[in-house]
Scaffold this motif. Structure first.
Motif, PDB file in Angstrom:
ATOM      1  N   UNK A 169      38.368-104.685  60.926  1.00 40.79           N
ATOM      2  CA  UNK A 169      38.861-105.880  61.593  1.00 40.79           C
ATOM      3  C   UNK A 169      38.038-107.098  61.183  1.00 40.79           C
ATOM      4  N   UNK A 170      38.086-107.397  59.894  1.00 36.38           N
ATOM      5  CA  UNK A 170      37.379-108.558  59.367  1.00 36.38           C
ATOM      6  C   UNK A 170      38.198-109.137  58.224  1.00 36.38           C
ATOM      7  N   UNK A 171      37.700-110.179  57.599  1.00 41.01           N
ATOM      8  CA  UNK A 171      38.472-110.845  56.558  1.00 41.01           C
ATOM      9  C   UNK A 171      38.715-109.936  55.360  1.00 41.01           C
ATOM     10  N   UNK A 172      37.717-109.119  55.025  1.00 41.41           N
ATOM     11  CA  UNK A 172      37.882-108.197  53.900  1.00 41.41           C
ATOM     12  C   UNK A 172      38.946-107.148  54.227  1.00 41.41           C
ATOM     13  N   UNK A 173      38.912-106.637  55.457  1.00 40.19           N
ATOM     14  CA  UNK A 173      39.909-105.660  55.864  1.00 40.19           C
ATOM     15  C   UNK A 173      41.300-106.261  55.864  1.00 40.19           C
ATOM     16  N   UNK A 174      41.400-107.498  56.337  1.00 46.75           N
ATOM     17  CA  UNK A 174      42.698-108.177  56.368  1.00 46.75           C
ATOM     18  C   UNK A 174      43.223-108.385  54.953  1.00 46.75           C
ATOM     19  N   UNK A 175      42.335-108.764  54.041  1.00 41.70           N
ATOM     20  CA  UNK A 175      42.769-108.988  52.663  1.00 41.70           C
ATOM     21  C   UNK A 175      43.271-107.687  52.036  1.00 41.70           C
ATOM     22  N   UNK A 176      42.569-106.589  52.308  1.00 43.03           N
ATOM     23  CA  UNK A 176      43.002-105.304  51.773  1.00 43.03           C
ATOM     24  C   UNK A 176      44.347-104.895  52.361  1.00 43.03           C
ATOM     25  N   UNK A 177      44.481-105.044  53.684  1.00 39.36           N
ATOM     26  CA  UNK A 177      45.726-104.665  54.343  1.00 39.36           C
ATOM     27  C   UNK A 177      46.896-105.533  53.899  1.00 39.36           C
ATOM     28  N   UNK A 178      46.603-106.764  53.497  1.00 41.14           N
ATOM     29  CA  UNK A 178      47.674-107.688  53.110  1.00 41.14           C
ATOM     30  C   UNK A 178      48.407-107.226  51.855  1.00 41.14           C
ATOM     31  N   UNK A 179      47.826-106.269  51.122  1.00 41.08           N
ATOM     32  CA  UNK A 179      48.528-105.702  49.974  1.00 41.08           C
ATOM     33  C   UNK A 179      49.640-104.751  50.434  1.00 41.08           C
ATOM     34  N   UNK A 180      49.588-104.351  51.707  1.00 42.30           N
ATOM     35  CA  UNK A 180      50.500-103.319  52.194  1.00 42.30           C
ATOM     36  C   UNK A 180      51.497-103.814  53.234  1.00 42.30           C
ATOM     37  N   UNK A 181      51.001-104.414  54.332  1.00 40.33           N
ATOM     38  CA  UNK A 181      51.925-104.607  55.448  1.00 40.33           C
ATOM     39  C   UNK A 181      53.012-105.641  55.217  1.00 40.33           C
ATOM     40  N   UNK A 182      52.824-106.717  54.436  1.00 42.70           N
ATOM     41  CA  UNK A 182      53.997-107.578  54.177  1.00 42.70           C
ATOM     42  C   UNK A 182      55.114-106.827  53.447  1.00 42.70           C
ATOM     43  N   UNK A 183      54.711-105.863  52.616  1.00 42.05           N
ATOM     44  CA  UNK A 183      55.689-105.015  51.923  1.00 42.05           C
ATOM     45  C   UNK A 183      56.645-104.358  52.917  1.00 42.05           C
ATOM     46  N   UNK A 184      56.112-103.884  54.043  1.00 39.77           N
ATOM     47  CA  UNK A 184      56.946-103.181  55.011  1.00 39.77           C
ATOM     48  C   UNK A 184      57.992-104.093  55.636  1.00 39.77           C
ATOM     49  N   UNK A 185      57.643-105.358  55.848  1.00 39.01           N
ATOM     50  CA  UNK A 185      58.605-106.251  56.486  1.00 39.01           C
ATOM     51  C   UNK A 185      59.771-106.580  55.560  1.00 39.01           C
ATOM     52  N   UNK A 186      59.582-106.390  54.262  1.00 41.13           N
ATOM     53  CA  UNK A 186      60.705-106.540  53.337  1.00 41.13           C
ATOM     54  C   UNK A 186      61.759-105.459  53.565  1.00 41.13           C
ATOM     55  N   UNK A 187      61.363-104.369  54.225  1.00 42.99           N
ATOM     56  CA  UNK A 187      62.309-103.329  54.610  1.00 42.99           C
ATOM     57  C   UNK A 187      62.703-103.447  56.079  1.00 42.99           C
ATOM     58  N   UNK A 188      61.711-103.675  56.945  1.00 45.39           N
ATOM     59  CA  UNK A 188      61.995-103.720  58.383  1.00 45.39           C
ATOM     60  C   UNK A 188      63.092-104.718  58.734  1.00 45.39           C
ATOM     61  N   UNK A 189      63.130-105.855  58.029  1.00 43.55           N
ATOM     62  CA  UNK A 189      64.095-106.886  58.412  1.00 43.55           C
ATOM     63  C   UNK A 189      65.540-106.452  58.172  1.00 43.55           C
ATOM     64  N   UNK A 190      65.727-105.382  57.424  1.00 42.11           N
ATOM     65  CA  UNK A 190      67.079-104.907  57.129  1.00 42.11           C
ATOM     66  C   UNK A 190      67.607-103.932  58.182  1.00 42.11           C
ATOM     67  N   UNK A 191      66.786-103.599  59.189  1.00 49.42           N
ATOM     68  CA  UNK A 191      67.276-102.707  60.236  1.00 49.42           C
ATOM     69  C   UNK A 191      68.416-103.372  61.002  1.00 49.42           C
ATOM     70  N   UNK A 192      69.443-102.580  61.289  1.00 54.93           N
ATOM     71  CA  UNK A 192      70.556-103.035  62.099  1.00 54.93           C
ATOM     72  C   UNK A 192      70.958-101.902  63.050  1.00 54.93           C
TER      73      UNK A 192
END
Length: 309
Positions: A169-192
């Motif tokens: 839970x720090x800036x380095x962790x956020x930067x690492x996670x940012x390689x992954x979680x925005x990717x998921x929203x490219x799929x999540x937004x297509x749920x209907x």
């Protein structure tokens, strides 16, 4: 594939079989293989040759084989060929289980795919699980869970919180996670909310995962125009990459589900939603991976820079 690996191996059944046999012999855990129908098309080496080579490995054969019902060059341009998956399962003749993969977004489509390939041992779900992470429960129960926007947000928050715990839970962790979680929203937004009552007939005509426009047109008849949906629902369905980034950042900085819900509701202002809807209308959806490709103006500028280079 440029080095003769990946889908290029589909042209060399004997070589692929040797690689698999070596992996099986040297691995302490079961080894599985995922194939496509072929590398390019009907004139290319096809999956039945691979099934025969892999079955001939004897004790070095894989624990199971999954067949994606398209060629490598087709990607997602046409429905998966489940009759070919059935042919592969029959050809394996008990040497190993064959699973089918392709076009499973709902529990009723899963039933249809199993019916089309009754000899297959089961299903592998890819994009459908990225869009609808609870699809496995839906398949088990034979009915769809239709979560509210707040319930979906709770699921998405748990994912981001898991990344925060894993990476720090720090800036380095956020930067690492940012390689992954925005990717998921490219799929999540297509749920209907795809109920069997309203979408089974449409699913017969074409896989729902490839029928975004048809699905949204049918939903508009049921729910009314998208602009009339609650703000949080509009936010979670937004295709804008900027919206995805803002949403992911908001979930990262929130502490607890209630705080995340309040922060995302505050994010879903009319001004933001209208701006992101405008961006979405200029964005071409890449159905191959469920991503959203760059807006047309940006792509055009990139091509122009490439020409200048």
């Amino acid at each position: 594939t440029r080095r003769g690996l990946g889908s290029a191996l589909l042209r060399k059944p004997a070589k692929l079989a040797r690689l698999v046999g070596g992996l099986v012999d040297g691995s302490p855990v079961p080894v599985s293989v995922k194939l496509r129908l072929s590398s390019a098309g009907a004139k290319d080496v096809n999956f039945l040759e691979h099934v025969a080579e892999l079955a001939a490995l004897g004790d070095s054969r894989p624990a199971l084989v999954t067949l994606h019902g398209r060629t490598a060059t087709q990607r997602y341009s046409r429905p998966a060929a489940w009759d070919e998956i059935e042919a592969a399962a029959t050809a394996a003749a008990g040497a190993f289980p064959v699973l089918g993969n392709g076009d499973v977004l709902t529990h009723f489509e899963a039933d249809a795919r199993r019916a089309a390939a009754p000899t297959a041992a089961g299903l592998m779900v890819g994009r459908g699980a990225l869009i609808n992470p609870w699809i496995f429960d839906d398949i088990r129960k034979g009915e769809a869970w239709l979560p509210t926007a707040a319930e979906r947000l709770e699921v998405y928050y748990s994912l981001v919180a898991g990344y925060r715990d894993a990476f720090g839970d720090d800036e380095r962790g956020k930067q690492t996670a940012s390689y992954f979680y925005p990717f998921h929203f490219n799929f999540f937004h297509r749920w209907r909310p795809l109920t069997e009552e309203h979408f089974a007939e449409l699913a017969v005509a074409a896989p729902l995962v490839q029928s975004g426009r048809g699905v949204d047109a049918r939903l508009a008849e049921i729910e009314g125009p998208p602009e009339g949906l609650p703000p949080l629902e509009r936010l979670l369905r937004c295709a804008s990459s900027e919206a995805h980034a803002q949403l992911a950042d908001t979930l990262w900085t929130s502490r607890g589900v209630s705080a995340a819900l309040a922060a995302c509701e505050a994010l879903a202002t009319p001004a933001n939603l209208d701006a992101w809807a405008s961006e979405s209308s200029e964005t071409a959806a890449d159905e191959d991976e469920g991503h959203v490709s760059k807006p047309r103006k940006e792509r055009a500028g990139s091509k122009e820079r490439a020409k200048q280079g």
